[in-house]
Design a protein around this motif. Structure first.
Motif, PDB file in Angstrom:
ATOM      1  N   LEU A 119       0.835  -1.206   0.000  1.00 26.56           N
ATOM      2  CA  LEU A 119       0.000   0.000   0.000  1.00 26.56           C
ATOM      3  C   LEU A 119       0.867   1.252   0.000  1.00 26.56           C
ATOM      4  CD1 LEU A 119      -2.812  -0.843   2.602  1.00 26.56           C
ATOM      5  CD2 LEU A 119      -3.026  -0.727   0.128  1.00 26.56           C
ATOM      6  N   LEU A 122       2.269   1.950  -3.324  1.00 28.64           N
ATOM      7  CA  LEU A 122       1.182   2.424  -4.186  1.00 28.64           C
ATOM      8  C   LEU A 122       0.877   3.902  -3.949  1.00 28.64           C
ATOM      9  CD1 LEU A 122      -0.470   0.852  -6.241  1.00 28.64           C
ATOM     10  CD2 LEU A 122      -2.188   0.460  -4.486  1.00 28.64           C
ATOM     11  N   VAL A 123       0.798   4.317  -2.688  1.00 30.10           N
ATOM     12  CA  VAL A 123       0.415   5.711  -2.404  1.00 30.10           C
ATOM     13  C   VAL A 123       1.641   6.630  -2.323  1.00 30.10           C
ATOM     14  CG1 VAL A 123      -1.710   5.090  -1.212  1.00 30.10           C
ATOM     15  CG2 VAL A 123       0.380   5.408   0.113  1.00 30.10           C
ATOM     16  N   GLN A 125       3.367   7.084  -5.027  1.00 26.62           N
ATOM     17  CA  GLN A 125       3.528   7.581  -6.398  1.00 26.62           C
ATOM     18  C   GLN A 125       3.120   9.039  -6.472  1.00 26.62           C
ATOM     19  OE1 GLN A 125       2.100   4.289  -9.326  1.00 26.62           O
ATOM     20  NE2 GLN A 125       0.786   4.270  -7.532  1.00 26.62           N
ATOM     21  N   VAL A 127       1.117  10.881  -8.207  1.00 28.53           N
ATOM     22  CA  VAL A 127      -0.028  11.038  -9.107  1.00 28.53           C
ATOM     23  C   VAL A 127      -1.113  11.830  -8.385  1.00 28.53           C
ATOM     24  CG1 VAL A 127       0.397   8.939 -10.430  1.00 28.53           C
ATOM     25  CG2 VAL A 127      -0.995   8.820  -8.373  1.00 28.53           C
ATOM     26  N   PHE A 133      -6.358   8.813  -1.243  1.00 21.75           N
ATOM     27  CA  PHE A 133      -6.286   7.370  -1.028  1.00 21.75           C
ATOM     28  C   PHE A 133      -5.579   7.038   0.281  1.00 21.75           C
ATOM     29  CE2 PHE A 133      -7.057   7.369  -5.628  1.00 21.75           C
ATOM     30  CZ  PHE A 133      -8.123   6.503  -5.668  1.00 21.75           C
ATOM     31  N   ILE A 136      -8.131   7.450   2.914  1.00 23.13           N
ATOM     32  CA  ILE A 136      -9.144   6.387   2.880  1.00 23.13           C
ATOM     33  C   ILE A 136      -8.584   5.096   3.478  1.00 23.13           C
ATOM     34  CG2 ILE A 136     -10.408   4.845   1.328  1.00 23.13           C
ATOM     35  CD1 ILE A 136     -10.808   7.305  -0.509  1.00 23.13           C
ATOM     36  N   PHE A 137      -7.355   4.735   3.128  1.00 24.28           N
ATOM     37  CA  PHE A 137      -6.781   3.492   3.643  1.00 24.28           C
ATOM     38  C   PHE A 137      -6.549   3.585   5.152  1.00 24.28           C
ATOM     39  CE2 PHE A 137      -4.562   2.817  -0.736  1.00 24.28           C
ATOM     40  CZ  PHE A 137      -5.808   2.630  -1.316  1.00 24.28           C
TER      41      PHE A 137
ATOM     42  N   ARG B  15       0.669   2.103 -16.815  1.00 25.43           N
ATOM     43  CA  ARG B  15       0.954   1.817 -15.428  1.00 25.43           C
ATOM     44  C   ARG B  15       0.116   2.704 -14.501  1.00 25.43           C
ATOM     45  NH1 ARG B  15       7.060   1.967 -15.102  1.00 25.43           N
ATOM     46  NH2 ARG B  15       7.131  -0.034 -16.167  1.00 25.43           N
ATOM     47  N   SER B  19      -2.528   1.661 -11.598  1.00 24.64           N
ATOM     48  CA  SER B  19      -2.422   1.975 -10.178  1.00 24.64           C
ATOM     49  C   SER B  19      -3.687   2.684  -9.682  1.00 24.64           C
ATOM     50  CB  SER B  19      -1.153   2.764  -9.867  1.00 24.64           C
ATOM     51  OG  SER B  19      -1.172   3.984 -10.521  1.00 24.64           O
ATOM     52  N   TYR B  20      -4.328   3.481 -10.558  1.00 23.63           N
ATOM     53  CA  TYR B  20      -5.606   4.067 -10.131  1.00 23.63           C
ATOM     54  C   TYR B  20      -6.669   2.993  -9.926  1.00 23.63           C
ATOM     55  CZ  TYR B  20      -4.616   9.038 -10.478  1.00 23.63           C
ATOM     56  OH  TYR B  20      -4.136  10.284 -10.251  1.00 23.63           O
ATOM     57  N   THR B  22      -6.184  -0.128  -9.117  1.00 22.17           N
ATOM     58  CA  THR B  22      -5.869  -0.854  -7.880  1.00 22.17           C
ATOM     59  C   THR B  22      -6.271  -0.040  -6.658  1.00 22.17           C
ATOM     60  OG1 THR B  22      -3.896  -1.520  -9.088  1.00 22.17           O
ATOM     61  CG2 THR B  22      -4.077  -2.249  -6.806  1.00 22.17           C
ATOM     62  N   MET B  23      -5.896   1.243  -6.665  1.00 29.44           N
ATOM     63  CA  MET B  23      -6.205   2.071  -5.492  1.00 29.44           C
ATOM     64  C   MET B  23      -7.716   2.213  -5.301  1.00 29.44           C
ATOM     65  SD  MET B  23      -3.267   4.996  -5.119  1.00 29.44           S
ATOM     66  CE  MET B  23      -3.420   5.748  -6.720  1.00 29.44           C
ATOM     67  N   ALA B  24      -8.441   2.337  -6.403  1.00 32.28           N
ATOM     68  CA  ALA B  24      -9.896   2.463  -6.286  1.00 32.28           C
ATOM     69  C   ALA B  24     -10.501   1.191  -5.711  1.00 32.28           C
ATOM     70  CB  ALA B  24     -10.504   2.792  -7.648  1.00 32.28           C
ATOM     71  N   LEU B  26      -9.028  -0.943  -3.770  1.00 33.08           N
ATOM     72  CA  LEU B  26      -8.674  -0.993  -2.347  1.00 33.08           C
ATOM     73  C   LEU B  26      -9.523  -0.021  -1.539  1.00 33.08           C
ATOM     74  CD1 LEU B  26      -4.838  -1.311  -2.743  1.00 33.08           C
ATOM     75  CD2 LEU B  26      -6.289  -2.919  -1.514  1.00 33.08           C
ATOM     76  N   ALA B  27      -9.803   1.143  -2.125  1.00 34.12           N
ATOM     77  CA  ALA B  27     -10.643   2.115  -1.417  1.00 34.12           C
ATOM     78  C   ALA B  27     -12.005   1.507  -1.127  1.00 34.12           C
ATOM     79  CB  ALA B  27     -10.785   3.392  -2.240  1.00 34.12           C
TER      80      ALA B  27
END
Lengths: 320, 299
Positions: A119, A122-123, A125, A127, A133, A136-137, B15, B19-20, B22-24, B26-27
């Motif tokens: 995780l 992932l977070v 990055q 972007v 996110f 939220i996690f 990519r 990743s968006y 995946t994150m969505a 997981l959210a």
């Protein structure tokens, strides 16, 4: 740690001989006042720690050799190692609790640490919207574990949300069970919700570790044509060593202390499949009022925590 | 050349999309139980159970209302429970900030004998999980002296069970808070103290007028890290508080849950005590995130 704290005082002391006598006497009264003030300002916290941490630890040691009861007209009597003998030879629920606690920790520690790291990567990055996110996690972490346990107990019912979801995605091919009433699934069910609740915390710890790794290292690796996976194994992972120790130790201690989920969801059942060391200590030492025996179980729990934490420290020590 | 760059850009976009996604996903995984909880708290029991089979479980549709909330307030003194938890939490956090920061000040900026040893011992206690000492501590507090107001007289008695102070006093001093304060204070230049000493300031004045104002981030971190466990206390009050009027929300909820299988009301209760924490978290999320990060900096 200690040395770095005491070091800055040394130069001040070296100046002393150079000062003339009057100043020196003034300094030494000032020094005495400094010592007294230091002790005075530290003492409220130290006294409270003594009363509510040190003494209870000593009591855990002392009481485990007695037959003390929470409410009893008789004073506690010394019984030697009886409580320890009882735990290991005459109390199958204690042995089962120990086993369950180890199974829980053996699954939760690696899975939660790895998911937390995934995780975090992932977070980490750059972007848009990534902060949302992260928040939220982290939301389950700020939700009370009591609330989480009640909520998941509802979802785990045989006609609950989880089973209706399984039913939908498998088009009715696979039937769920009453997860918490089944001895072979109850502990697994508790493991899932425990990870769901706590993983966001360790994501943030990993993330703060990730952010200490300089961007130039990644740039250099990319120049050398490293793939994302190679970048992870050669740049990220070596940079996360001290974070890893912290994450492993904190998850292990938390996992070994499993109590609330069991107390709210299963009360140790069905057929002792979810009883844990802390749950058993509370059951014996508080609910059945056998303080002496409860202290024995607490002490055994503490020794296990201590040994595992020390072993982890040793295995993950810095090579240099 | 251009082909290579294009494919690289393509790869990078690819990519990013993944990743968006995946994150969505997981959210959804992290939020669905809470959405389900809030939505269910607004529905009658029968509807909760029928809605579970479809996406309606997550939508506030059908017979929506606040009846469950009214039911909770009718059945248990939940207002009282909330008051108890707020009182206990505020005092643990507030007194903890004062006591632990003073200790951190003494350990980081003052010279006194035994300081190094005390600091090492404080850090050593971090390894003791509360669960280890919970059972012996119940026995211990049941023997501690206390003053009770009885029939117009102040009487001396034994036993701290069933009180507010038994829920507060043991948790004021906190080894980890002391450690964080000590660490933060030692980053503040010592020359500030020296200058103030020359101006005739006492140590307590230095603490109050110089160090505390400069250590805002440390105070925020400690406040946040002690707030959550204080609000979420469960094991301890479960054992030491039997009287209903003194119960905090978490224990109150467990009793409510044991007596009651009306899921709508249970969900209303859990929503009621989760919302305030969520509001606090979302308004201070930046501070929360940096506090948790700070807690992991030094292992």
């Amino acid at each position: 740690m200690t040395t770095s704290l005491t070091a800055p005082a040394a130069p001040a002391r070296q100046q002393l001989p150079r000062a003339h006598t009057r100043a020196r006497t003034r300094r030494s009264t000032a020094g005495r006042r400094e010592r007294r003030t230091g002790l005075a300002m530290a003492s409220p916290a130290l006294i409270l720690l003594l009363l509510f941490l040190v003494i209870p630890v000593l009591l855990a040691f002392g009481l485990s050799f007695t037959n003390a009861r929470l409410i009893s007209p008789n004073p506690p009597r010394f019984v030697g190692l009886d409580n320890f003998v009882r735990a290991f030879t005459a109390d199958p629920v204690f042995l089962r609790s120990t086993l369950n606690t180890f199974v829980f920790a053996a699954v939760v520690v690696p899975v939660q640490a790895a998911l937390g790291l995934a995780l975090a990567v992932l977070v980490n990055q750059k972007v848009r919207g990534v902060t949302a996110f992260r928040v939220i996690f982290f939301v389950p972490v700020v939700t009370s574990i009591v609330v989480v346990s009640i909520l998941w107990k509802f979802m785990y019912q045989s006609d609950g949300l989880i089973n209706s979801f399984i039913d939908t995605v498998t088009f009715g091919a696979w039937q769920g069970t009453a997860w918490l009433n089944n001895p072979s699934t109850a502990l697994g069910a508790i493991i899932v919700l425990s990870i769901w609740q706590a993983v966001g915390f360790h994501m943030l710890i990993w993330l703060s570790g990730l952010q200490t790794i300089p961007e130039e290292l990644y740039e250099a690796a990319r120049m050398d044509g490293a793939s994302p996976w190679q970048q992870f194994t050669n740049v990220t992972w070596p940079g996360l060593r001290s974070t890893m120790v912290f994450v492993l130790v904190t998850i292990t201690i938390a996992a070994l202390g499993l109590f609330v989920q069991v107390d709210v969801m299963t009360q140790g059942g069905p057929v002792n499949s979810t009883t844990t060391l802390v749950y058993h200590a509370v059951r014996k030492g508080y609910r059945e009022q056998e303080t002496g025996y409860g202290a024995t179980i607490s002490l055994i729990f503490f020794v296990i925590v201590l040994v595992i934490a020390l072993v982890q420290r040793y295995l993950t020590r810095d090579e240099d | 050349m251009t082909v290579v760059i294009q494919s690289e850009q393509h790869l990078r976009r690819h990519r990013r999309v993944w990743s968006y996604v995946t994150m969505a996903a997981l959210a959804v995984f992290f939020l669905f139980p809470l959405v389900f909880m809030f939505v269910s708290s607004l529905k009658p029991d029968a509807q909760i159970l029928t809605d579970v089979t479809s996406l309606r479980a997550f939508l506030p549709v059908g017979d929506i209302g606040l009846d469950n909330y009214a039911g909770v307030f009718d059945r248990v003194p939940v207002g009282r429970f909330l008051f108890n938890s707020v009182l206990v939490t505020v005092l643990i956090v507030g007194l903890g900030l004062i006591v632990n920061s003073m200790c951190g000040f003494a350990l980081s900026r003052l010279e006194w004998r035994g300081r190094g040893l005390v600091l090492a011992l404080v850090i050593a206690t971090l390894i003791v999980p509360f669960e280890t000492i919970a059972v012996p501590m119940v026995y211990w507090v049941s023997k501690l002296p206390t003053l009770v107001w009885e029939g117009g007289l102040l009487k001396y008695d034994f036993g701290w069970l069933n009180s507010y102070h038994v829920q507060i006093v043991p948790f004021i001093a906190n080894a980890f808070s002391i450690f964080l304060f000590t660490q933060y204070f030692s980053t503040i230049p010592k020359s500030l103290d020296e200058a103030a000493r020359i101006d005739g300031a006492g140590w307590f004045t230095i603490y109050r007028k110089i160090i505390v104002p400069l250590a805002g981030p440390a105070f925020a971190t400690v406040a946040i890290l002690t707030f959550l466990p204080a609000w979420n206390q469960y094991l301890w009050p479960l054992m030491v508080v039997q009287q209903e009027e003194l119960r905090p929300v978490m224990v109150g909820m467990q009793y409510f849950f044991q007596l009651n299988t009306a899921w709508g009301e249970v969900m209303a209760y859990t929503s009621l005590i989760t919302l305030p924490v969520l509001v606090v978290f979302l308004s201070f999320q930046r501070a929360f995130v940096s506090s948790v990060a700070a807690s992991g900096v030094k292992g």
